[in-house]
Design a protein around this motif. Structure first.
Motif, PDB file in Angstrom:
ATOM      1  N   GLY A 178       0.825  -1.199   0.000  1.00 12.62           N
ATOM      2  CA  GLY A 178       0.000   0.000   0.000  1.00 12.62           C
ATOM      3  C   GLY A 178       0.853   1.241   0.000  1.00 12.62           C
ATOM      4  N   SER A 179       0.368   2.224  -0.696  1.00 10.55           N
ATOM      5  CA  SER A 179       1.097   3.479  -0.823  1.00 10.55           C
ATOM      6  C   SER A 179       0.382   4.570  -0.052  1.00 10.55           C
ATOM      7  CB  SER A 179       1.226   3.851  -2.307  1.00 10.55           C
ATOM      8  OG  SER A 179       1.944   2.853  -2.997  1.00 10.55           O
ATOM      9  N   ASP A 180       0.240   4.344   1.254  1.00 14.83           N
ATOM     10  CA  ASP A 180      -0.338   5.363   2.120  1.00 14.83           C
ATOM     11  C   ASP A 180       0.477   5.412   3.415  1.00 14.83           C
ATOM     12  OD1 ASP A 180      -1.096   3.082   3.528  1.00 14.83           O
ATOM     13  OD2 ASP A 180      -3.224   3.347   3.188  1.00 14.83           O
ATOM     14  N   GLU A 181       0.243   6.416   4.227  1.00 16.95           N
ATOM     15  CA  GLU A 181       1.055   6.620   5.427  1.00 16.95           C
ATOM     16  C   GLU A 181       0.977   5.439   6.391  1.00 16.95           C
ATOM     17  OE1 GLU A 181       3.863   7.761   7.815  1.00 16.95           O
ATOM     18  OE2 GLU A 181       3.477   8.722   5.896  1.00 16.95           O
ATOM     19  N   SER A 182      -0.174   4.813   6.499  1.00 21.32           N
ATOM     20  CA  SER A 182      -0.317   3.662   7.386  1.00 21.32           C
ATOM     21  C   SER A 182       0.631   2.531   6.969  1.00 21.32           C
ATOM     22  CB  SER A 182      -1.761   3.177   7.376  1.00 21.32           C
ATOM     23  OG  SER A 182      -1.895   1.991   8.109  1.00 21.32           O
ATOM     24  N   GLY A 183       0.661   2.240   5.692  1.00 23.47           N
ATOM     25  CA  GLY A 183       1.562   1.205   5.178  1.00 23.47           C
ATOM     26  C   GLY A 183       3.017   1.615   5.303  1.00 23.47           C
ATOM     27  N   TYR A 184       3.304   2.859   4.950  1.00 17.23           N
ATOM     28  CA  TYR A 184       4.681   3.343   5.057  1.00 17.23           C
ATOM     29  C   TYR A 184       5.193   3.205   6.485  1.00 17.23           C
ATOM     30  CZ  TYR A 184       3.912   5.773   0.545  1.00 17.23           C
ATOM     31  OH  TYR A 184       3.643   6.096  -0.756  1.00 17.23           O
ATOM     32  N   ALA A 185       4.370   3.582   7.459  1.00 19.32           N
ATOM     33  CA  ALA A 185       4.785   3.565   8.863  1.00 19.32           C
ATOM     34  C   ALA A 185       5.170   2.156   9.315  1.00 19.32           C
ATOM     35  CB  ALA A 185       3.673   4.122   9.747  1.00 19.32           C
ATOM     36  N   GLN A 186       4.442   1.138   8.861  1.00 18.47           N
ATOM     37  CA  GLN A 186       4.764  -0.234   9.253  1.00 18.47           C
ATOM     38  C   GLN A 186       5.980  -0.776   8.522  1.00 18.47           C
ATOM     39  OE1 GLN A 186       1.274  -2.862   9.737  1.00 18.47           O
ATOM     40  NE2 GLN A 186       0.104  -1.024   9.202  1.00 18.47           N
ATOM     41  N   ASN A 187       6.292  -0.219   7.370  1.00 12.11           N
ATOM     42  CA  ASN A 187       7.442  -0.685   6.598  1.00 12.11           C
ATOM     43  C   ASN A 187       8.754  -0.034   7.029  1.00 12.11           C
ATOM     44  OD1 ASN A 187       5.927  -2.485   5.083  1.00 12.11           O
ATOM     45  ND2 ASN A 187       5.379  -0.937   3.585  1.00 12.11           N
ATOM     46  N   ARG A 188       8.691   1.055   7.758  1.00 11.61           N
ATOM     47  CA  ARG A 188       9.903   1.722   8.275  1.00 11.61           C
ATOM     48  C   ARG A 188      10.255   1.060   9.603  1.00 11.61           C
ATOM     49  NH1 ARG A 188       6.731   6.602   7.016  1.00 11.61           N
ATOM     50  NH2 ARG A 188       6.320   6.751   9.244  1.00 11.61           N
ATOM     51  N   ARG A 189      11.078   0.004   9.541  1.00  8.80           N
ATOM     52  CA  ARG A 189      11.273  -0.804  10.735  1.00  8.80           C
ATOM     53  C   ARG A 189      12.636  -1.477  10.759  1.00  8.80           C
ATOM     54  NH1 ARG A 189       9.191  -3.703   6.743  1.00  8.80           N
ATOM     55  NH2 ARG A 189       9.430  -5.963   6.686  1.00  8.80           N
ATOM     56  N   ALA A 190      12.969  -1.957  11.958  1.00  4.44           N
ATOM     57  CA  ALA A 190      14.080  -2.881  12.145  1.00  4.44           C
ATOM     58  C   ALA A 190      13.488  -4.077  12.876  1.00  4.44           C
ATOM     59  CB  ALA A 190      15.200  -2.250  12.962  1.00  4.44           C
ATOM     60  N   VAL A 191      13.789  -5.274  12.387  1.00  6.56           N
ATOM     61  CA  VAL A 191      13.232  -6.485  12.962  1.00  6.56           C
ATOM     62  C   VAL A 191      14.371  -7.334  13.509  1.00  6.56           C
ATOM     63  CG1 VAL A 191      11.849  -8.564  12.500  1.00  6.56           C
ATOM     64  CG2 VAL A 191      11.379  -6.447  11.240  1.00  6.56           C
ATOM     65  N   SER A 192      14.220  -7.754  14.760  1.00  7.82           N
ATOM     66  CA  SER A 192      15.190  -8.618  15.417  1.00  7.82           C
ATOM     67  C   SER A 192      14.762 -10.064  15.202  1.00  7.82           C
ATOM     68  CB  SER A 192      15.261  -8.305  16.906  1.00  7.82           C
ATOM     69  OG  SER A 192      15.640  -6.967  17.108  1.00  7.82           O
ATOM     70  N   VAL A 193      15.637 -10.848  14.575  1.00 12.11           N
ATOM     71  CA  VAL A 193      15.314 -12.224  14.229  1.00 12.11           C
ATOM     72  C   VAL A 193      16.295 -13.156  14.931  1.00 12.11           C
ATOM     73  CG1 VAL A 193      15.067 -13.873  12.324  1.00 12.11           C
ATOM     74  CG2 VAL A 193      14.474 -11.466  11.969  1.00 12.11           C
ATOM     75  N   VAL A 194      15.756 -14.106  15.679  1.00 15.93           N
ATOM     76  CA  VAL A 194      16.602 -15.112  16.309  1.00 15.93           C
ATOM     77  C   VAL A 194      17.198 -15.942  15.175  1.00 15.93           C
ATOM     78  CG1 VAL A 194      16.637 -17.131  17.813  1.00 15.93           C
ATOM     79  CG2 VAL A 194      15.223 -15.154  18.411  1.00 15.93           C
ATOM     80  N   SER A 195      18.525 -15.957  15.102  1.00 14.79           N
ATOM     81  CA  SER A 195      19.158 -16.617  13.958  1.00 14.79           C
ATOM     82  C   SER A 195      19.984 -17.830  14.354  1.00 14.79           C
ATOM     83  CB  SER A 195      20.019 -15.606  13.194  1.00 14.79           C
ATOM     84  OG  SER A 195      21.004 -15.040  14.031  1.00 14.79           O
ATOM     85  N   GLY A 196      19.844 -18.327  15.556  1.00 14.53           N
ATOM     86  CA  GLY A 196      20.564 -19.537  15.940  1.00 14.53           C
ATOM     87  C   GLY A 196      21.540 -19.282  17.072  1.00 14.53           C
ATOM     88  N   ALA A 197      22.532 -20.120  17.136  1.00 14.50           N
ATOM     89  CA  ALA A 197      23.521 -20.055  18.215  1.00 14.50           C
ATOM     90  C   ALA A 197      24.591 -19.024  17.900  1.00 14.50           C
ATOM     91  CB  ALA A 197      24.157 -21.419  18.410  1.00 14.50           C
ATOM     92  N   ALA A 198      25.001 -18.300  18.955  1.00 12.39           N
ATOM     93  CA  ALA A 198      26.079 -17.314  18.804  1.00 12.39           C
ATOM     94  C   ALA A 198      27.393 -18.040  18.561  1.00 12.39           C
ATOM     95  CB  ALA A 198      26.174 -16.462  20.050  1.00 12.39           C
ATOM     96  N   SER A 199      28.251 -17.429  17.756  1.00 12.58           N
ATOM     97  CA  SER A 199      29.542 -18.061  17.464  1.00 12.58           C
ATOM     98  C   SER A 199      30.636 -17.539  18.349  1.00 12.58           C
ATOM     99  CB  SER A 199      29.922 -17.851  16.010  1.00 12.58           C
ATOM    100  OG  SER A 199      29.789 -16.498  15.639  1.00 12.58           O
TER     101      SER A 199
END
Length: 176
Positions: free
Chosen positions: A155-176
């Motif tokens: 969507g090309s409206d402010e509501s959609g833009y606001a949710q797309n401006r993000r940083a997502v923390s993803v559990v990616s496994g065991a630390a090395s």
């Protein structure tokens, strides 16, 4: 291995249930292990912490309240709300020292591909730096920018833009 298989089956069942359309909550039978609720009281839709695997993505969301933080337009500055979420994420990470994270940086669709990749990178690094300042070892944190290539919502409206401006923390496994 059996636990992983059972977890995968449960996740698939939850995903399938979430995608089911056109069924009203009152038409759905109550869970097998739960007593029936009256139609006057809304059902509890929260995930019980006993149903969540410790150290998993679902555990992060349940403990920290979110696996993502949002940003203002054309900014990589963390808001007060974002700092609160990241503080809880850091506390969660302290509980699971063997867990590694990938921080994904995202942008809305406005701007060039190159600009948004750079902005997503700055957002991911701002998030990583905040977590590291909270005592999380930087070696456990990896960043990647997707720019505008992986929108959360269309969507090309402010509501959609606001949710797309993000940083997502993803559990990616065991630390090395």
């Amino acid at each position: 291995m059996r636990l992983i298989t059972m977890t995968a089956i449960a996740a698939l069942a939850l995903t399938t249930a979430a995608c089911t359309k056109n069924k009203k909550a009152e038409d759905m039978p109550p869970p097998v292990d739960a007593p029936a609720t009256s139609s006057a009281a809304p059902a509890d839709t929260s995930v019980a912490t006993s149903d969540v695997t410790p150290g998993s993505q679902a555990d992060l969301v349940a403990s920290a309240g979110s696996d993502r933080v949002l940003f203002e337009y054309d900014s990589f500055e963390l808001t007060g709300e974002a700092r609160g979420i990241l503080t809880r994420q850091a506390e969660w990470l302290q509980k699971y020292p063997s867990v590694a994270f990938t921080v994904e940086g995202h942008a809305d669709e406005r701007g060039t591909r190159e600009y948004n990749l750079a902005l997503g990178d700055r957002r991911a690094n701002a998030t990583k730096n905040f977590l590291a300042a909270q005592g999380v070892a930087a070696t456990r944190l990896r960043t990647i920018s997707y720019g505008k290539e992986r929108p959360e919502v269309q969507g090309s409206d402010e509501s959609g833009y606001a949710q797309n401006r993000r940083a997502v923390s993803v559990v990616s496994g065991a630390a090395s």
